[in-house]
Design a protein around this motif. Structure first.
Motif, PDB file in Angstrom:
ATOM      1  N   VAL A 103       0.900  -1.182   0.004  1.00 20.53           N
ATOM      2  CA  VAL A 103      -0.060   0.001   0.202  1.00 20.53           C
ATOM      3  C   VAL A 103       0.733   1.334  -0.054  1.00 20.53           C
ATOM      4  CG1 VAL A 103      -1.650   1.317   1.271  1.00 20.53           C
ATOM      5  CG2 VAL A 103      -1.857  -1.239   1.098  1.00 20.53           C
ATOM      6  N   GLN A 104       1.979   1.088   0.586  1.00 28.15           N
ATOM      7  CA  GLN A 104       2.893   2.512   0.923  1.00 28.15           C
ATOM      8  C   GLN A 104       3.583   2.582  -0.641  1.00 28.15           C
ATOM      9  OE1 GLN A 104       3.501   4.511   3.230  1.00 28.15           O
ATOM     10  NE2 GLN A 104       4.777   5.596   1.837  1.00 28.15           N
ATOM     11  N   GLN A 105       3.830   1.679  -1.211  1.00 31.93           N
ATOM     12  CA  GLN A 105       4.603   1.676  -2.618  1.00 31.93           C
ATOM     13  C   GLN A 105       3.528   2.347  -3.708  1.00 31.93           C
ATOM     14  OE1 GLN A 105       5.635  -2.475  -2.812  1.00 31.93           O
ATOM     15  NE2 GLN A 105       7.840  -1.818  -2.888  1.00 31.93           N
ATOM     16  N   VAL A 106       2.069   1.707  -3.443  1.00 36.95           N
ATOM     17  CA  VAL A 106       1.196   2.315  -4.444  1.00 36.95           C
ATOM     18  C   VAL A 106       0.909   3.763  -4.111  1.00 36.95           C
ATOM     19  CG1 VAL A 106      -1.395   2.228  -4.894  1.00 36.95           C
ATOM     20  CG2 VAL A 106      -0.007   0.196  -4.697  1.00 36.95           C
ATOM     21  N   ALA A 107       0.690   4.139  -2.897  1.00 35.82           N
ATOM     22  CA  ALA A 107       0.819   5.827  -2.647  1.00 35.82           C
ATOM     23  C   ALA A 107       1.814   6.523  -2.907  1.00 35.82           C
ATOM     24  CB  ALA A 107       0.631   5.859  -0.895  1.00 35.82           C
ATOM     25  N   GLU A 108       2.971   5.968  -2.846  1.00 37.46           N
ATOM     26  CA  GLU A 108       4.345   6.620  -3.540  1.00 37.46           C
ATOM     27  C   GLU A 108       4.158   6.812  -4.949  1.00 37.46           C
ATOM     28  OE1 GLU A 108       7.732   4.804  -1.892  1.00 37.46           O
ATOM     29  OE2 GLU A 108       7.356   5.192  -0.173  1.00 37.46           O
ATOM     30  N   LEU A 109       3.852   5.687  -5.575  1.00 36.23           N
ATOM     31  CA  LEU A 109       3.453   5.953  -7.282  1.00 36.23           C
ATOM     32  C   LEU A 109       2.456   6.757  -7.526  1.00 36.23           C
ATOM     33  CD1 LEU A 109       4.228   2.192  -7.932  1.00 36.23           C
ATOM     34  CD2 LEU A 109       5.640   4.000  -8.695  1.00 36.23           C
ATOM     35  N   LEU A 110       1.205   6.980  -6.816  1.00 33.87           N
ATOM     36  CA  LEU A 110       0.387   7.874  -7.362  1.00 33.87           C
ATOM     37  C   LEU A 110       0.488   9.044  -6.815  1.00 33.87           C
ATOM     38  CD1 LEU A 110      -2.796   5.382  -6.436  1.00 33.87           C
ATOM     39  CD2 LEU A 110      -1.990   5.839  -8.630  1.00 33.87           C
ATOM     40  N   GLY A 111       1.466   9.558  -5.628  1.00 33.53           N
ATOM     41  CA  GLY A 111       1.679  10.655  -5.302  1.00 33.53           C
ATOM     42  C   GLY A 111       0.816  11.186  -4.132  1.00 33.53           C
ATOM     43  N   THR A 112       0.158   9.872  -3.573  1.00 30.15           N
ATOM     44  CA  THR A 112      -0.927  10.300  -2.455  1.00 30.15           C
ATOM     45  C   THR A 112      -0.658   9.749  -1.302  1.00 30.15           C
ATOM     46  OG1 THR A 112      -2.084   8.287  -2.821  1.00 30.15           O
ATOM     47  CG2 THR A 112      -2.737  10.039  -4.272  1.00 30.15           C
ATOM     48  N   GLY A 113      -1.316  10.093  -0.068  1.00 29.81           N
ATOM     49  CA  GLY A 113      -1.062   9.357   1.183  1.00 29.81           C
ATOM     50  C   GLY A 113      -1.791   7.915   1.087  1.00 29.81           C
ATOM     51  N   VAL A 114      -1.183   7.088   2.152  1.00 29.57           N
ATOM     52  CA  VAL A 114      -1.813   5.686   2.257  1.00 29.57           C
ATOM     53  C   VAL A 114      -3.287   5.698   2.235  1.00 29.57           C
ATOM     54  CG1 VAL A 114       0.661   4.789   2.855  1.00 29.57           C
ATOM     55  CG2 VAL A 114      -1.021   5.580   4.511  1.00 29.57           C
ATOM     56  N   ARG A 115      -3.924   6.849   2.713  1.00 27.97           N
ATOM     57  CA  ARG A 115      -5.297   6.627   2.962  1.00 27.97           C
ATOM     58  C   ARG A 115      -6.005   6.242   1.683  1.00 27.97           C
ATOM     59  NH1 ARG A 115      -7.659  11.533   6.311  1.00 27.97           N
ATOM     60  NH2 ARG A 115      -9.417  10.294   5.910  1.00 27.97           N
ATOM     61  N   PHE A 116      -5.535   6.911   0.560  1.00 26.07           N
ATOM     62  CA  PHE A 116      -6.128   6.768  -0.746  1.00 26.07           C
ATOM     63  C   PHE A 116      -6.218   5.419  -1.352  1.00 26.07           C
ATOM     64  CE2 PHE A 116      -6.255   7.038  -5.327  1.00 26.07           C
ATOM     65  CZ  PHE A 116      -7.700   7.379  -5.782  1.00 26.07           C
ATOM     66  N   PRO A 117      -4.999   4.670  -1.353  1.00 26.58           N
ATOM     67  CA  PRO A 117      -5.129   3.244  -1.935  1.00 26.58           C
ATOM     68  C   PRO A 117      -5.713   2.362  -0.839  1.00 26.58           C
ATOM     69  CG  PRO A 117      -2.799   4.060  -1.348  1.00 26.58           C
ATOM     70  CD  PRO A 117      -3.739   5.064  -1.213  1.00 26.58           C
ATOM     71  N   ARG A 118      -5.718   2.668   0.527  1.00 25.43           N
ATOM     72  CA  ARG A 118      -6.584   1.763   1.603  1.00 25.43           C
ATOM     73  C   ARG A 118      -8.083   1.994   1.313  1.00 25.43           C
ATOM     74  NH1 ARG A 118      -3.943  -0.834   4.859  1.00 25.43           N
ATOM     75  NH2 ARG A 118      -1.511  -0.311   5.532  1.00 25.43           N
ATOM     76  N   ARG A 119      -8.545   3.163   1.118  1.00 28.74           N
ATOM     77  CA  ARG A 119      -9.757   3.546   0.477  1.00 28.74           C
ATOM     78  C   ARG A 119     -10.207   2.949  -0.520  1.00 28.74           C
ATOM     79  NH1 ARG A 119     -10.959   9.224  -0.121  1.00 28.74           N
ATOM     80  NH2 ARG A 119     -10.913   8.759  -2.399  1.00 28.74           N
ATOM     81  N   LEU A 120      -9.429   2.550  -1.808  1.00 26.01           N
ATOM     82  CA  LEU A 120      -9.639   2.113  -2.962  1.00 26.01           C
ATOM     83  C   LEU A 120      -9.929   0.489  -2.592  1.00 26.01           C
ATOM     84  CD1 LEU A 120      -7.263   3.538  -5.441  1.00 26.01           C
ATOM     85  CD2 LEU A 120      -9.515   3.942  -5.355  1.00 26.01           C
ATOM     86  N   ILE A 121      -9.123  -0.004  -1.676  1.00 26.09           N
ATOM     87  CA  ILE A 121      -9.201  -1.666  -1.286  1.00 26.09           C
ATOM     88  C   ILE A 121     -10.312  -1.478  -0.426  1.00 26.09           C
ATOM     89  CG2 ILE A 121      -7.972  -3.262   0.320  1.00 26.09           C
ATOM     90  CD1 ILE A 121      -5.291  -1.981  -0.542  1.00 26.09           C
ATOM     91  N   GLU A 122     -10.859  -0.932   0.490  1.00 28.09           N
ATOM     92  CA  GLU A 122     -11.971  -1.103   1.279  1.00 28.09           C
ATOM     93  C   GLU A 122     -13.136  -0.900   0.616  1.00 28.09           C
ATOM     94  OE1 GLU A 122     -14.294   1.511   4.892  1.00 28.09           O
ATOM     95  OE2 GLU A 122     -12.082   1.821   4.736  1.00 28.09           O
ATOM     96  N   GLU A 123     -13.091  -0.054  -0.202  1.00 33.07           N
ATOM     97  CA  GLU A 123     -14.339   0.095  -1.474  1.00 33.07           C
ATOM     98  C   GLU A 123     -14.356  -0.919  -2.553  1.00 33.07           C
ATOM     99  OE1 GLU A 123     -14.415   4.214  -2.457  1.00 33.07           O
ATOM    100  OE2 GLU A 123     -14.847   4.851  -0.281  1.00 33.07           O
ATOM    101  N   ARG A 124     -13.392  -1.776  -2.506  1.00 37.85           N
ATOM    102  CA  ARG A 124     -13.375  -2.805  -3.530  1.00 37.85           C
ATOM    103  C   ARG A 124     -13.381  -2.244  -4.734  1.00 37.85           C
ATOM    104  NH1 ARG A 124     -12.259  -6.576   0.168  1.00 37.85           N
ATOM    105  NH2 ARG A 124     -13.686  -7.721   0.933  1.00 37.85           N
ATOM    106  N   ARG A 125     -12.665  -0.936  -5.063  1.00 34.25           N
ATOM    107  CA  ARG A 125     -12.627  -0.465  -6.439  1.00 34.25           C
ATOM    108  C   ARG A 125     -11.240  -0.571  -7.145  1.00 34.25           C
ATOM    109  NH1 ARG A 125     -13.196   5.671  -4.755  1.00 34.25           N
ATOM    110  NH2 ARG A 125     -12.447   5.956  -6.830  1.00 34.25           N
ATOM    111  N   ILE A 126     -10.420  -1.597  -6.478  1.00 32.77           N
ATOM    112  CA  ILE A 126      -9.145  -1.942  -7.186  1.00 32.77           C
ATOM    113  C   ILE A 126      -8.949  -3.426  -6.671  1.00 32.77           C
ATOM    114  CG2 ILE A 126      -7.689  -1.225  -5.420  1.00 32.77           C
ATOM    115  CD1 ILE A 126      -5.706  -0.290  -7.566  1.00 32.77           C
TER     116      ILE A 126
END
Length: 70
Positions: free
Chosen positions: A8-31
């Motif tokens: 999740v940390q690596q994804v956040a770095e690649l997207l240029g966001t905090g870790v909350r964004f990829p975690r939200r994508l995972i929680e909402e089953r959007r990725i």
């Protein structure tokens, strides 16, 4: 060939966001994600597809066409 699994940390770095964004994508089953024990990993190809799917292309409109609408 096996796809590289990103944390999740690596994804956040690649997207240029905090870790909350990829975690939200995972929680909402959007990725798509993979559970490895209690860890969550996102395949690199899935992240690339997500970015490509949500990329908005610019629209080229002439200014004269905009004036006629008003």
């Amino acid at each position: 060939m096996v796809d590289r699994l990103l944390s999740v940390q690596q994804v956040a770095e690649l997207l240029g966001t905090g870790v909350r964004f990829p975690r939200r994508l995972i929680e909402e089953r959007r990725i798509t994600f993979v559970k490895v024990g209690r860890h969550v990993r996102i395949p690199e190809s899935v992240l690339s597809a997500y970015v490509a799917e949500h990329t908005v292309q610019p629209v080229t409109v002439r200014r004269a066409a905009l004036r006629g609408a008003a």
